[in-house]
Scaffold this motif. Sequence first.
Motif, PDB file in Angstrom:
ATOM      1  N   GLU A 297       0.825  -1.208   0.000  1.00 12.91           N
ATOM      2  CA  GLU A 297       0.000   0.000   0.000  1.00 12.91           C
ATOM      3  C   GLU A 297       0.858   1.258   0.000  1.00 12.91           C
ATOM      4  O   GLU A 297       0.470   2.290  -0.547  1.00 12.91           O
ATOM      5  N   GLN A 300       3.505   0.226  -3.548  1.00 15.12           N
ATOM      6  CA  GLN A 300       2.934  -0.368  -4.762  1.00 15.12           C
ATOM      7  C   GLN A 300       3.866  -1.428  -5.353  1.00 15.12           C
ATOM      8  O   GLN A 300       3.930  -1.613  -6.577  1.00 15.12           O
ATOM      9  N   TYR A 333      -7.879  -7.148  -1.518  1.00 18.23           N
ATOM     10  CA  TYR A 333      -8.722  -6.886  -2.687  1.00 18.23           C
ATOM     11  C   TYR A 333      -9.337  -5.484  -2.620  1.00 18.23           C
ATOM     12  O   TYR A 333      -9.499  -4.815  -3.647  1.00 18.23           O
ATOM     13  N   MET A 334      -9.694  -5.048  -1.412  1.00 17.31           N
ATOM     14  CA  MET A 334     -10.226  -3.683  -1.278  1.00 17.31           C
ATOM     15  C   MET A 334      -9.174  -2.654  -1.663  1.00 17.31           C
ATOM     16  O   MET A 334      -9.468  -1.655  -2.317  1.00 17.31           O
ATOM     17  N   GLY A 337      -8.896  -2.595  -5.307  1.00 17.22           N
ATOM     18  CA  GLY A 337     -10.064  -2.011  -5.945  1.00 17.22           C
ATOM     19  C   GLY A 337     -11.041  -3.041  -6.474  1.00 17.22           C
ATOM     20  O   GLY A 337     -11.996  -2.702  -7.177  1.00 17.22           O
ATOM     21  N   ASP A 338     -10.814  -4.318  -6.120  1.00 19.65           N
ATOM     22  CA  ASP A 338     -11.710  -5.397  -6.558  1.00 19.65           C
ATOM     23  C   ASP A 338     -12.775  -5.605  -5.475  1.00 19.65           C
ATOM     24  O   ASP A 338     -12.639  -6.448  -4.579  1.00 19.65           O
ATOM     25  N   LYS A 339     -13.851  -4.838  -5.556  1.00 17.77           N
ATOM     26  CA  LYS A 339     -14.878  -4.869  -4.514  1.00 17.77           C
ATOM     27  C   LYS A 339     -15.609  -6.214  -4.465  1.00 17.77           C
ATOM     28  O   LYS A 339     -16.005  -6.674  -3.387  1.00 17.77           O
TER      29      LYS A 339
END
Length: 376
Positions: A297, A300, A333-334, A337-339
Motif C-alpha cells: 500500500e 505499490q 482486494y479492497m 479495488g476489486d470490490k
Amino acid sequence: MKAVFIYAKTDEKYFEEIKKHLHVPSDRYGMKVISHEHPNTSYFENDINDADIVFLLVSVNSCSTPSWSKYADLAIKYKPKNSVIPIKIDDTSWIGKSFYDLSYIPTKERSIRSFKPQKDAFFNIETAIIELSKRIYEDIQKAKRLEKERKKAEEKFILQQQRQIDLQRQKDFQSRIIIFAIFIAIFLIGKSITTSNITKCSPEIKAEIYLQRGDEEEKGYNLQKAIEEYTCAIDSRSNYYEAYAKRGKIYLRNYDYELAISDFNRALEDNKDNNLSLKEFVFYLHLRGEANRRIWEKTQSDENMKKALKDYDYGISLNREDPYPYYGRAELYMAIGDKQQALINLERALFYFERDSNEKSNVKMVRDKIQKLKPK
C-alpha cells in the motif's frame, strides 16, 4: 552635446551669424544649440544645468543689460569655468565682471568687430568651437566609457556576491543534509540498540520469564520495553517462535513492517518440529501477509502484493474455516479495488467469525465493512 548661447537682443545678428558656422560641431559631435536672449525664459536654469558648454556673447550692450549680467553670473555659478566661453563682440571693458578671467574667442585677444574682413572672425570662432566641441565630445565619451566600465564592474561584483551567496546557501543546505543524515543515523543506531542483542539480558533468567515480562509490558502498552523483553527471550532461546511472533506483532503495530516480516519468518520457520498449532501457524501467515500488504500500500511493490496474497491463500488451504486469511485477503482486494472479491472474502470471514464467541468485535467490524461494500 548641448550648447547654450546667452546674448542681448541687440547682439542677435552676431548669434545668427555664429549659428551658420556650427554645422560641423552639430554634424560631427552632435551639438544641440539653445539660445537665450534677455529677458530670459523660466527654463534658463534647467538649460544651464543640462548644458555641456555655455557661450556668452559679450558686448557693450550686453554688459550694460542687468538681466544679461544676471544670467551670465548664474552660468559662471553653475558651470565649471572651462565650460563657459565668452565670445567678444567688441572691445568693451570686462573688469569686475564674473567672467573677467575666462579665456575668450575669437583667439589672439581680438573682438569680432576688430576683424577685417569680419567674416574671418566667424571662421576663427568656428575653428575654436570645433576644437572645444571635440574636447567636450571626447570627455563625454570618456565619461560614458568610464560609467560603462563602472557599471560592468558593479555588475561583476554583484554577480560575484550572488555566487558567494548561492555557494553559501549550497553549503548551508549540504550542512543541513549532513546534520539530517547524522540524526537519522543516530536514530537508527538507537533503534537498533534497543532491538538488538546489546539489550542487557541475564543468562540466569529463563526465556519463559522474559516472555512473561514482555506480555506484561505489552498489556501496559510499554511496547518498547516489551520488545526488549521478547528480545531477551530470543537471546536465551534462539528458536523461541512465540517470542519472535509476539515481537513481530509489536513491530507490525509500530509500522516497522520489514522487522515484523523478519520475525514472522523466524516464527514460521521454527515450526519445523510442529511446535505451532495449526491455528497459530495460519494466524502468523495472516500477520505476515498483512505486513506485506501494508508495504504494498505504501510502495505499490508487486512483489509484496504477491507475497501477501500467497500467505492468505496458503493459510486458507491449510484451514478453510479460519476467518483471518479470508479477512486479510479481503483487505488486499479492497486496496486493489476489486470490490466483488473483497465482498466474497468478507462474507466468508464473517461466517467463521460468527462461529467463535470470542470474535464479537471482529464480527461487528466485518459487518460494517460488508455494509459499506454492498450496493445500495
